[in-house]
Design a protein around this motif. Structure first.
Motif, short mmCIF file in Angstrom:
data_model
loop_
_atom_site.label_atom_id
_atom_site.label_comp_id
_atom_site.label_asym_id
_atom_site.label_seq_id
_atom_site.Cartn_x
_atom_site.Cartn_y
_atom_site.Cartn_z
N CYS A 269 1.86 54.18 7.70
CA CYS A 269 2.51 55.32 8.37
C CYS A 269 2.40 56.59 7.52
CB CYS A 269 3.99 54.99 8.64
SG CYS A 269 4.24 53.75 9.93
N LYS A 270 2.49 56.45 6.22
CA LYS A 270 2.34 57.61 5.35
C LYS A 270 0.92 58.17 5.44
CE LYS A 270 2.90 59.08 0.57
NZ LYS A 270 3.23 58.65 -0.84
N MET A 271 -0.07 57.30 5.50
CA MET A 271 -1.45 57.75 5.65
C MET A 271 -1.66 58.44 6.99
SD MET A 271 -3.46 54.48 4.01
CE MET A 271 -5.05 55.21 4.40
N VAL A 272 -1.04 57.94 8.04
CA VAL A 272 -1.15 58.57 9.37
C VAL A 272 -0.55 59.97 9.33
CG1 VAL A 272 -0.34 58.46 11.75
CG2 VAL A 272 -1.21 56.41 10.65
N LYS A 273 0.60 60.11 8.69
CA LYS A 273 1.25 61.42 8.60
C LYS A 273 0.39 62.42 7.83
CE LYS A 273 5.60 63.56 7.17
NZ LYS A 273 6.94 63.32 6.55
N ASP A 274 -0.26 61.97 6.77
CA ASP A 274 -1.10 62.86 5.98
C ASP A 274 -2.38 63.24 6.72
OD1 ASP A 274 0.76 62.67 3.99
OD2 ASP A 274 -0.29 61.08 2.90
N SER A 275 -2.82 62.39 7.67
CA SER A 275 -4.08 62.64 8.38
C SER A 275 -3.89 63.41 9.67
CB SER A 275 -4.78 61.31 8.68
OG SER A 275 -5.05 60.60 7.51
N MET A 276 -2.66 63.67 10.09
CA MET A 276 -2.45 64.36 11.36
C MET A 276 -2.92 65.81 11.26
SD MET A 276 -1.29 62.56 13.82
CE MET A 276 -0.62 63.83 14.88
N PRO A 277 -3.61 66.31 12.30
CA PRO A 277 -4.03 67.72 12.29
C PRO A 277 -2.84 68.65 12.35
CG PRO A 277 -4.45 66.72 14.43
CD PRO A 277 -4.04 65.60 13.52
N ILE A 278 -3.05 69.85 11.81
CA ILE A 278 -1.95 70.82 11.75
C ILE A 278 -1.64 71.39 13.13
CG2 ILE A 278 -1.20 73.01 10.74
CD1 ILE A 278 -3.01 72.41 8.36
N SER A 279 -2.67 71.71 13.89
CA SER A 279 -2.47 72.32 15.20
C SER A 279 -2.14 71.28 16.24
CB SER A 279 -3.75 73.07 15.62
OG SER A 279 -4.83 72.16 15.68
N ASP A 280 -1.18 71.61 17.12
CA ASP A 280 -0.82 70.73 18.23
C ASP A 280 -1.69 71.03 19.43
OD1 ASP A 280 1.15 69.64 16.67
OD2 ASP A 280 2.69 71.05 17.36
N SER A 281 -1.98 70.01 20.21
CA SER A 281 -2.81 70.16 21.40
C SER A 281 -2.27 69.26 22.49
CB SER A 281 -4.27 69.79 21.08
OG SER A 281 -4.34 68.43 20.67
N PRO A 282 -2.69 69.48 23.77
CA PRO A 282 -2.20 68.62 24.85
C PRO A 282 -2.54 67.15 24.66
CG PRO A 282 -3.22 70.60 25.72
CD PRO A 282 -3.50 70.59 24.26
N SER A 283 -3.58 66.85 23.89
CA SER A 283 -3.99 65.46 23.69
C SER A 283 -3.36 64.86 22.44
CB SER A 283 -5.51 65.37 23.59
OG SER A 283 -5.98 66.16 22.50
N ALA A 284 -2.18 65.35 22.04
CA ALA A 284 -1.53 64.89 20.81
C ALA A 284 -1.27 63.38 20.81
CB ALA A 284 -0.23 65.66 20.58
N PRO A 285 -0.73 62.77 21.90
CA PRO A 285 -0.52 61.31 21.86
C PRO A 285 -1.81 60.54 21.65
CG PRO A 285 0.69 62.32 23.67
CD PRO A 285 -0.20 63.37 23.14
N GLN A 286 -2.90 60.95 22.33
CA GLN A 286 -4.17 60.26 22.16
C GLN A 286 -4.69 60.43 20.75
OE1 GLN A 286 -3.36 62.21 24.65
NE2 GLN A 286 -3.47 60.94 26.49
N VAL A 287 -4.52 61.65 20.20
CA VAL A 287 -4.96 61.90 18.83
C VAL A 287 -4.18 61.02 17.86
CG1 VAL A 287 -5.05 63.62 17.01
CG2 VAL A 287 -5.74 64.23 19.33
N HIS A 288 -2.88 60.90 18.09
CA HIS A 288 -2.04 60.09 17.22
C HIS A 288 -2.47 58.63 17.26
CE1 HIS A 288 1.60 58.22 15.55
NE2 HIS A 288 1.81 59.39 14.98
N VAL A 289 -2.77 58.12 18.45
CA VAL A 289 -3.21 56.74 18.60
C VAL A 289 -4.54 56.52 17.88
CG1 VAL A 289 -4.04 55.02 20.26
CG2 VAL A 289 -1.95 56.29 20.73
N ALA A 290 -5.46 57.47 18.05
CA ALA A 290 -6.77 57.34 17.40
C ALA A 290 -6.63 57.33 15.89
CB ALA A 290 -7.68 58.47 17.87
N ILE A 291 -5.77 58.19 15.35
CA ILE A 291 -5.56 58.23 13.91
C ILE A 291 -4.96 56.91 13.42
CG2 ILE A 291 -4.26 59.35 12.07
CD1 ILE A 291 -4.59 61.97 13.53
N GLU A 292 -4.00 56.39 14.17
CA GLU A 292 -3.39 55.11 13.78
C GLU A 292 -4.43 53.99 13.78
OE1 GLU A 292 -0.02 54.27 16.16
OE2 GLU A 292 1.29 55.70 15.13
N ASN A 293 -5.33 54.01 14.77
CA ASN A 293 -6.39 52.99 14.79
C ASN A 293 -7.32 53.13 13.59
OD1 ASN A 293 -5.42 51.96 17.18
ND2 ASN A 293 -6.79 53.16 18.47
N ALA A 294 -7.65 54.38 13.24
CA ALA A 294 -8.51 54.60 12.07
C ALA A 294 -7.83 54.15 10.79
CB ALA A 294 -8.90 56.07 11.99
#
Length: 455
Positions: free
Chosen positions: A278-303
């Motif tokens: 979870c800490k790695m996911v938080k550090d990897s999240m992009p700064i800018s928010d976009s409409p596809s934020a949930p999908q981006v979050h899922v993709a980052i968690e998978n990575a």
């Protein structure tokens, strides 16, 4: 009938459809032990204690599940099993199906144990197993027959391992003879199949394979803790609640919680690796928010999940349950494909790469500044130490020079005192003899100089 209703409470039952085959098991579907109504069974409700357990006074353990209510279903009555988009059974019916397949795997007349591998069973045996399953369960054409047979093969392998642990290993450790082991036939297992298993376990190949399997088992860090609820059912429950499929990191969380319904992990190791991810996911999240934020979050968690646990091996996908393969996952859609477009994934990758490049550059600049500061501090410290050392050496040299000077001055004064005494002695001697002054003077000089030369 009342007992069957209680056992199958909440299970969907279909009575209108026709089964793909009748329950005409013939000689291959009746076990050596049967109940009065012809239901195949393995043993009574409790397994008799082994000779070693009887000698130790060990309490008898509960036997395998017989699923009599499903075996005794009326003709034309079947249990309806739902499946997800990947063809995996889900819901309460999936648990009943799995338990029923366990009774098939433990019935030697239906699923023989005297073969080295599941694939060595005859085509007739496999078709008979499928016929029995389709008669009792309505799979709605969603579950593949190959997945059913694969599950039976896994349960058959686990049953053989249980037999080996309970009825073979203890007697071998006690030094029992092979005849005594033959006589220790587990309830519900045919004599010829039991002897074949014992002979197989006696071979060096089986011993090496067992050691290899134990070594692999010791490497398992996070065991299954969901009880009878399968991974596919847990993922389906999450999707129904959240309106989307869980990421692989979310799968890991819901599959390793305690069975008491709390949010506590079943082990400290699982909780620690999840918090780190979870800490790695938080550090990897992009700064800018976009409409596809949930999908981006899922993709980052998978990575991050892939980075933490490594890539999937042997074509299996962890966290999705039995029967899941890469072809199924990517063919029917997954948490990373289907809900997201290719452009969204490309954009996400570019953002993550840019962020990582920026982070690397920042780390490099900070490292260079830190190295420069350390170098300046070291140089300043070296200069100050050199100045102090030089001053100390100069002071020591001056002190030694002063001591040598004092020593030389003392020796010179001693020499002058000695000469003065000699002159006085010569003058006194000359005065005493009455010598002339000229003679006394020349004599005195000769003696003085000769004395100095001798000295």
């Amino acid at each position: 009938m009342n007992r069957r209703k209680r056992t199958l409470k909440g299970v969907r039952i279909s009575t209108g459809g026709s089964s793909t085959g009748s329950n005409t098991l013939g000689s291959a579907a009746t076990d050596s032990q049967t109940t009065g109504d012809g239901t195949p069974t393995q043993s009574s409700e409790e397994v008799p204690a082994t000779p070693a357990e009887a000698a130790k006074g060990t309490k008898r353990k509960r036997g395998p599940t017989n699923m009599k209510d499903i075996w005794n279903l009326e003709p034309g009555t079947r249990i309806v099993v739902d499946a997800n988009q990947y063809g995996q059974p889900i819901g309460m019916e999936a648990s009943k199906l799995s338990e029923f397949l366990g009774t098939i795997a433990r019935t030697g007349s239906i699923c023989p144990l005297n073969t080295k591998h599941w694939k060595h069973l005859s085509k007739y045996v496999l078709e008979n197993i499928l016929r029995i399953v389709h008669e009792k369960f309505d799979l709605q054409g969603k579950v593949e027959d190959s997945d059913i047979l694969s599950h039976v093969g896994k349960l058959r392998k686990e049953f053989k391992s249980t037999l080996k642990t309970r009825y073979y290993k203890e007697m071998v450790q006690e030094g029992r003879s092979i005849e005594e082991i033959y006589d220790n036939n587990p309830p519900g297992v045919h004599d010829d199949q039991w002897k074949w298993l014992v002979d197989r376990w006696e071979t060096p190949q089986a011993a090496a394979q067992s050691e290899k399997a134990q070594e692999s088992r010791r490497k398992v860090r996070y065991a299954h803790t969901a009880g009878r609820t399968g991974y596919a059912t847990l993922n389906a429950q999450f999707a129904e609640k959240e309106g989307r499929e869980p990421s692989r990191l979310e799968q890991f969380r819901i599959q390793h919680l305690r069975k008491d319904g709390s949010d506590n992990f079943s082990s400290d190791a699982a909780e620690q690796v999840y918090d780190e991810a979870c800490k790695m996911v938080k550090d990897s999240m992009p700064i800018s928010d976009s409409p596809s934020a949930p999908q981006v979050h899922v993709a980052i968690e998978n990575a991050v999940y892939t980075q933490m646990f490594g890539p999937d091996k042997n074509g299996k996908i962890l966290g999705y349950g039995r029967g899941m393969t890469k072809s199924k996952l990517f063919g029917y859609g997954s948490v990373t494909r289907g809900s997201q477009s290719t452009s969204a994934i490309s954009t996400l990758i570019e953002e993550m790469n840019a962020k990582h490049v920026e982070q690397i550059q920042t780390i490099q600049s900070e490292q260079a500044l830190r190295e420069k500061t350390l170098l300046e501090e070291a140089e300043s410290r070296f200069r100050s130490e050199a100045v102090e050392r030089e001053a100390r050496l100069i002071a020591e040299a001056e002190e030694r020079f002063m001591k040598l000077t004092e020593i030389r001055e003392a020796k010179f004064m001693d020499m002058l005192d000695a000469r003065e005494k000699k002159y006085e002695a010569l003058i006194n001697e000359c005065m005493a003899k009455g010598m002339s002054i000229e003679f006394q003077s020349s004599r005195l000089d000769d003696k003085a100089f000769s004395s100095d030369d001798d000295e």
